[in-house]
Write a protein that holds these residues in place. Structure first.
Motif, PDB file in Angstrom:
ATOM      1  N   VAL A 108       0.901  32.734  46.407  1.00  0.00           N
ATOM      2  CA  VAL A 108       2.070  31.854  46.329  1.00  0.00           C
ATOM      3  C   VAL A 108       3.134  32.574  45.504  1.00  0.00           C
ATOM      4  O   VAL A 108       2.923  32.876  44.327  1.00  0.00           O
ATOM      5  CB  VAL A 108       1.729  30.497  45.685  1.00  0.00           C
ATOM      6  CG1 VAL A 108       2.979  29.624  45.591  1.00  0.00           C
ATOM      7  CG2 VAL A 108       0.640  29.789  46.488  1.00  0.00           C
ATOM      8  N   VAL A 109       4.260  32.867  46.135  1.00  0.00           N
ATOM      9  CA  VAL A 109       5.327  33.629  45.478  1.00  0.00           C
ATOM     10  C   VAL A 109       6.546  32.722  45.315  1.00  0.00           C
ATOM     11  O   VAL A 109       7.075  32.189  46.294  1.00  0.00           O
ATOM     12  CB  VAL A 109       5.705  34.879  46.290  1.00  0.00           C
ATOM     13  CG1 VAL A 109       6.798  35.669  45.571  1.00  0.00           C
ATOM     14  CG2 VAL A 109       4.482  35.750  46.531  1.00  0.00           C
ATOM     15  N   ASP A 110       6.966  32.524  44.078  1.00  0.00           N
ATOM     16  CA  ASP A 110       8.150  31.735  43.759  1.00  0.00           C
ATOM     17  C   ASP A 110       9.252  32.694  43.298  1.00  0.00           C
ATOM     18  O   ASP A 110       9.056  33.460  42.351  1.00  0.00           O
ATOM     19  CB  ASP A 110       7.855  30.721  42.656  1.00  0.00           C
ATOM     20  CG  ASP A 110       6.723  29.780  43.030  1.00  0.00           C
ATOM     21  OD1 ASP A 110       6.859  29.073  44.036  1.00  0.00           O
ATOM     22  OD2 ASP A 110       5.703  29.761  42.310  1.00  0.00           O
ATOM     23  N   VAL A 111      10.402  32.619  43.953  1.00  0.00           N
ATOM     24  CA  VAL A 111      11.492  33.567  43.709  1.00  0.00           C
ATOM     25  C   VAL A 111      12.717  32.847  43.160  1.00  0.00           C
ATOM     26  O   VAL A 111      13.036  31.733  43.591  1.00  0.00           O
ATOM     27  CB  VAL A 111      11.858  34.315  45.006  1.00  0.00           C
ATOM     28  CG1 VAL A 111      13.101  35.165  44.809  1.00  0.00           C
ATOM     29  CG2 VAL A 111      10.697  35.175  45.460  1.00  0.00           C
ATOM     30  N   LYS A 112      13.400  33.475  42.216  1.00  0.00           N
ATOM     31  CA  LYS A 112      14.684  32.979  41.713  1.00  0.00           C
ATOM     32  C   LYS A 112      15.756  34.036  41.985  1.00  0.00           C
ATOM     33  O   LYS A 112      15.581  35.206  41.629  1.00  0.00           O
ATOM     34  CB  LYS A 112      14.616  32.687  40.213  1.00  0.00           C
ATOM     35  CG  LYS A 112      13.802  31.466  39.835  1.00  0.00           C
ATOM     36  CD  LYS A 112      13.893  31.218  38.336  1.00  0.00           C
ATOM     37  CE  LYS A 112      13.188  29.924  37.944  1.00  0.00           C
ATOM     38  NZ  LYS A 112      11.739  29.992  38.124  1.00  0.00           N
TER      39      LYS A 112
END
Length: 270
Positions: A204-208
Motif C-alpha cells: 500500500v503506497v500513499d503519496v503526497k
C-alpha cells in the motif's frame, strides 16, 4: 519531520561508499557550532512545530544540543503569535494556515535574531497514480514502479516535492528525496516517478504531492546535490563542508517552509 542532523548523518553513508573507490584529500577544519531551525507549516488547522538545535563540531560524535530558551514568533495577516517551548528543542502551537498568505518566523536565541519567510501556496491536484511492472536493465531492478500524473498550473514557475509511505511507514532515505520544478513542464501534465524504488505486489503506497515556494525547493534541491556528492560528517549534528541552502538570515541552518499537498493511494498490482 526529520532533522537536518539526521539527514547529514545519512549523507555520511554516501561519502563512505565513495571513499572506498578513490582517495580524496580535503583540508577540513572544525566548524563553529551553528543554530539549526526547522519548521514546516501545513495548510489548514494543524500543530505548527519549530525545532531548534545547535550543530556539533564536524568531528564531534556527541548529540546535537537542543535549544529550549528561544523566543519564537510567527507573524501573518497583521497578527503575531508566540510559539511556546514544549521541551527538547521543540516549539508547538495549533495554527490555521491559509493559502496565498505569507508567513514570517522570527527566532531569538542568545541575543541573536534569525528571520525567515515562506508563502502558503494553493495545492496542485494529483490526476492519477498507478504502478507498472517493468523488466530490469543494467542496475535497474525488475519489479513494480509507481508513477504520478498531475496538471501543472502553468501560470508561474512552480516547485514540488514528492513523498510517500509504504504500508503505513514514512520513507525517508536519501533515495526517497524527490524534488522538481516545472521548467520543462509548465502548463503540461507530466509523469513523475518515485525514483528507482521497486515495490512489492500488495504494497500500500500513499503519496503526497507537495506544492511549495522557491526557497523551500532550493533547500531540498541543494540537499539532493549534497547527497549525490561527498558532503556530510561523521556525526549526526555535524556541520558539513557544504550545507543545504537555507532561507534563514544570520547564517542559521535549516528551513522554514509552508506545505500544501494533495494525496493519493494505490495497492500495487491491483
Amino acid at each position: 519531520m526529520k532533522s537536518i542532523q539526521f539527514i547529514l548523518a545519512v549523507i555520511t553513508v554516501a561519502f563512505l561508499v565513495t571513499a572506498c573507490e578513490k582517495v580524496i584529500d580535503v583540508d577540513l577544519k572544525d566548524a563553529t557550532p551553528k543554530i539549526v531551525i526547522e519548521a514546516v507549516l501545513m495548510e489548514g488547522e494543524n500543530v505548527f512545530e519549530v525545532n531548534i538545535s545547535k550543530t556539533a563540531p564536524y568531528f564531534d560524535n556527541s548529540p546535537s544540543e537542543k535549544i529550549d530558551n528561544a523566543e519564537v514568533t510567527l507573524t501573518y495577516l497583521d497578527r503575531s503569535v508566540t510559539i511556546p517551548n514544549t521541551g527538547n528543542g521543540s516549539y508547538t502551537l495549533p495554527i490555521n494556515a491559509i493559502i496565498n498568505t505569507e508567513y514570517h518566523l522570527e527566532v531569538n536565541v542568545e541575543d541573536e535574531v534569525y528571520n525567515a519567510s515562506t508563502t502558503m501556496l494553493d495545492k496542485v491536484l494529483i490526476d492519477t497514480i498507478y504502478s507498472e511492472y517493468e523488466e530490469g536493465f543494467g542496475p535497474r531492478e525488475s519489479g513494480y514502479y509507481v508513477y504520478v500524473k498531475y496538471t501543472d498550473p502553468g501560470d508561474v514557475e512552480n516547485f514540488y516535492r514528492l513523498t510517500h509511505d509504504v504500508n503505513g511507514e514514512y520513507q525517508n532515505t536519501e533515495d526517497d528525496l524527490r524534488v522538481f520544478n516545472d521548467v520543462r513542464n509548465n502548463g503540461n501534465q507530466p509523469r513523475v516517478s518515485l525514483g528507482f524504488k521497486v515495490f512489492e505486489e500488495d504494497d500500500v503506497v500513499d503519496v503526497k504531492l507537495i506544492h511549495f515556494d522557491e526557497a523551500s525547493y532550493d533547500y531540498f534541491s541543494s540537499l539532493n546535490d549534497i547527497i549525490g556528492g561527498s558532503g556530510g560528517g561523521p556525526s549526526g549534528g555535524a556541520a558539513a563542508p557544504g550545507n543545504p541552502l537555507s532561507n534563514w538570515s544570520n547564517n542559521a541552518l535549516g528551513y522554514f517552509s509552508a506545505y500544501n499537498y494533495d494525496s493519493a493511494s494505490i495497492i500495487i498490482g491491483q
